[in-house]
Design a protein around this motif. Structure first.
Motif, PDB file in Angstrom:
ATOM      1  N   ASP A  51      -6.570 -10.676  15.840  1.00 23.14           N
ATOM      2  CA  ASP A  51      -5.744 -10.541  14.646  1.00 23.14           C
ATOM      3  C   ASP A  51      -5.375  -9.076  14.453  1.00 23.14           C
ATOM      4  OD1 ASP A  51      -4.437 -10.892  12.280  1.00 23.14           O
ATOM      5  OD2 ASP A  51      -6.229 -11.338  11.100  1.00 23.14           O
ATOM      6  N   LEU A  52      -4.117  -8.756  14.684  1.00 17.77           N
ATOM      7  CA  LEU A  52      -3.684  -7.365  14.562  1.00 17.77           C
ATOM      8  C   LEU A  52      -3.714  -6.866  13.127  1.00 17.77           C
ATOM      9  CD1 LEU A  52      -0.656  -7.329  17.022  1.00 17.77           C
ATOM     10  CD2 LEU A  52      -2.969  -6.518  17.420  1.00 17.77           C
ATOM     11  N   SER A  53      -3.662  -7.769  12.167  1.00 19.71           N
ATOM     12  CA  SER A  53      -3.651  -7.329  10.770  1.00 19.71           C
ATOM     13  C   SER A  53      -4.969  -6.669  10.378  1.00 19.71           C
ATOM     14  CB  SER A  53      -3.345  -8.497   9.831  1.00 19.71           C
ATOM     15  OG  SER A  53      -4.365  -9.467   9.903  1.00 19.71           O
ATOM     16  N   ASN A  54      -6.002  -6.854  11.181  1.00 20.90           N
ATOM     17  CA  ASN A  54      -7.289  -6.212  10.904  1.00 20.90           C
ATOM     18  C   ASN A  54      -7.350  -4.774  11.413  1.00 20.90           C
ATOM     19  OD1 ASN A  54      -8.334  -8.505   9.670  1.00 20.90           O
ATOM     20  ND2 ASN A  54      -9.086  -9.332  11.605  1.00 20.90           N
ATOM     21  N   LEU A  55      -6.340  -4.348  12.164  1.00 18.25           N
ATOM     22  CA  LEU A  55      -6.343  -2.980  12.681  1.00 18.25           C
ATOM     23  C   LEU A  55      -6.033  -2.003  11.551  1.00 18.25           C
ATOM     24  CD1 LEU A  55      -4.376  -3.493  16.014  1.00 18.25           C
ATOM     25  CD2 LEU A  55      -6.841  -3.261  15.731  1.00 18.25           C
ATOM     26  N   VAL A  56      -6.975  -1.133  11.260  1.00 19.10           N
ATOM     27  CA  VAL A  56      -6.808  -0.147  10.188  1.00 19.10           C
ATOM     28  C   VAL A  56      -7.468   1.153  10.620  1.00 19.10           C
ATOM     29  CG1 VAL A  56      -6.776  -1.868   8.340  1.00 19.10           C
ATOM     30  CG2 VAL A  56      -8.940  -0.835   8.998  1.00 19.10           C
ATOM     31  N   PHE A  57      -7.044   2.229   9.987  1.00 15.58           N
ATOM     32  CA  PHE A  57      -7.829   3.450  10.096  1.00 15.58           C
ATOM     33  C   PHE A  57      -7.865   4.093   8.724  1.00 15.58           C
ATOM     34  CE2 PHE A  57      -3.758   5.584  10.844  1.00 15.58           C
ATOM     35  CZ  PHE A  57      -3.931   6.808  10.223  1.00 15.58           C
ATOM     36  N   LYS A  58      -8.953   4.798   8.483  1.00 18.35           N
ATOM     37  CA  LYS A  58      -9.169   5.375   7.160  1.00 18.35           C
ATOM     38  C   LYS A  58      -9.192   6.890   7.269  1.00 18.35           C
ATOM     39  CE  LYS A  58     -11.692   1.431   5.405  1.00 18.35           C
ATOM     40  NZ  LYS A  58     -12.800   0.947   4.629  1.00 18.35           N
ATOM     41  N   ALA A  59      -8.593   7.494   6.261  1.00 15.76           N
ATOM     42  CA  ALA A  59      -8.625   8.947   6.128  1.00 15.76           C
ATOM     43  C   ALA A  59      -8.986   9.232   4.675  1.00 15.76           C
ATOM     44  CB  ALA A  59      -7.284   9.559   6.495  1.00 15.76           C
ATOM     45  N   GLY A  60     -10.212   9.559   4.468  1.00 15.11           N
ATOM     46  CA  GLY A  60     -10.683   9.758   3.094  1.00 15.11           C
ATOM     47  C   GLY A  60     -10.702   8.424   2.371  1.00 15.11           C
ATOM     48  N   ASP A  61     -10.059   8.386   1.224  1.00 13.78           N
ATOM     49  CA  ASP A  61      -9.990   7.143   0.451  1.00 13.78           C
ATOM     50  C   ASP A  61      -8.803   6.267   0.851  1.00 13.78           C
ATOM     51  OD1 ASP A  61     -12.240   7.809  -0.968  1.00 13.78           O
ATOM     52  OD2 ASP A  61     -11.139   8.729  -2.639  1.00 13.78           O
ATOM     53  N   ALA A  62      -7.930   6.794   1.683  1.00 16.64           N
ATOM     54  CA  ALA A  62      -6.724   6.049   2.077  1.00 16.64           C
ATOM     55  C   ALA A  62      -7.023   5.145   3.266  1.00 16.64           C
ATOM     56  CB  ALA A  62      -5.603   7.014   2.433  1.00 16.64           C
ATOM     57  N   THR A  63      -6.488   3.926   3.204  1.00 13.09           N
ATOM     58  CA  THR A  63      -6.616   2.965   4.300  1.00 13.09           C
ATOM     59  C   THR A  63      -5.221   2.659   4.825  1.00 13.09           C
ATOM     60  OG1 THR A  63      -8.568   1.978   3.280  1.00 13.09           O
ATOM     61  CG2 THR A  63      -7.436   0.675   4.947  1.00 13.09           C
ATOM     62  N   PHE A  64      -5.033   2.882   6.112  1.00 18.81           N
ATOM     63  CA  PHE A  64      -3.744   2.636   6.748  1.00 18.81           C
ATOM     64  C   PHE A  64      -3.848   1.355   7.570  1.00 18.81           C
ATOM     65  CE2 PHE A  64      -4.063   7.145   5.993  1.00 18.81           C
ATOM     66  CZ  PHE A  64      -2.828   7.444   5.437  1.00 18.81           C
TER      67      PHE A  64
END
Length: 124
Positions: A51-64
């Protein structure tokens, strides 16, 4: 006012547009299913996730959520390609119909013919 509204709704363009919107919505559901159930798993084989929708990266409090973005891009590309194929097929069919139509005389052709007949009549 009700009569005007009925006339407006009964016009071909409005009905055609409504049918197009309904078919478009149904087609979108089909394409989304295609992407979710077939394309994403294929891509997931290479990426390592189903599931590609689970691909995320976080920078501080932000989730991309870049996986969701990739899903949207895939949806767009597939829909665009299918619409391209449909338009291409319709253009091909329309072109064939135009080629099969005999050349119909224009108003100018009729006027020239009348002019020539009048000249011919005057010279007799």
């Amino acid at each position: 006012m009700l009569t005007e509204f009925k006339q407006f709704i009964a016009r071909g363009n409005v009905i055609d547009l409504a049918v197009g919107v309904i078919i478009g919505a149904a087609f979108t559901a089909i394409v989304q299913s295609l992407v979710k159930n077939l394309i994403n798993p294929l891509i997931g084989i290479f990426v390592g996730k189903i599931d590609l929708s689970n691909l995320v990266f976080k920078a501080g409090d932000a989730t991309f959520k870049y996986g969701s973005f990739i899903n949207s891009v895939i949806n767009f590309l597939i829909i665009s390609f299918v619409v391209f194929l449909i338009v291409k097929a319709v253009n091909k069919i329309t072109k064939k119909e135009e080629e099969e139509k005999p050349d119909t005389p224009t108003e100018t052709d009729y006027l020239k013919e009348i002019r020539d007949l009048l000249k011919e009549k005057e010279t007799k």
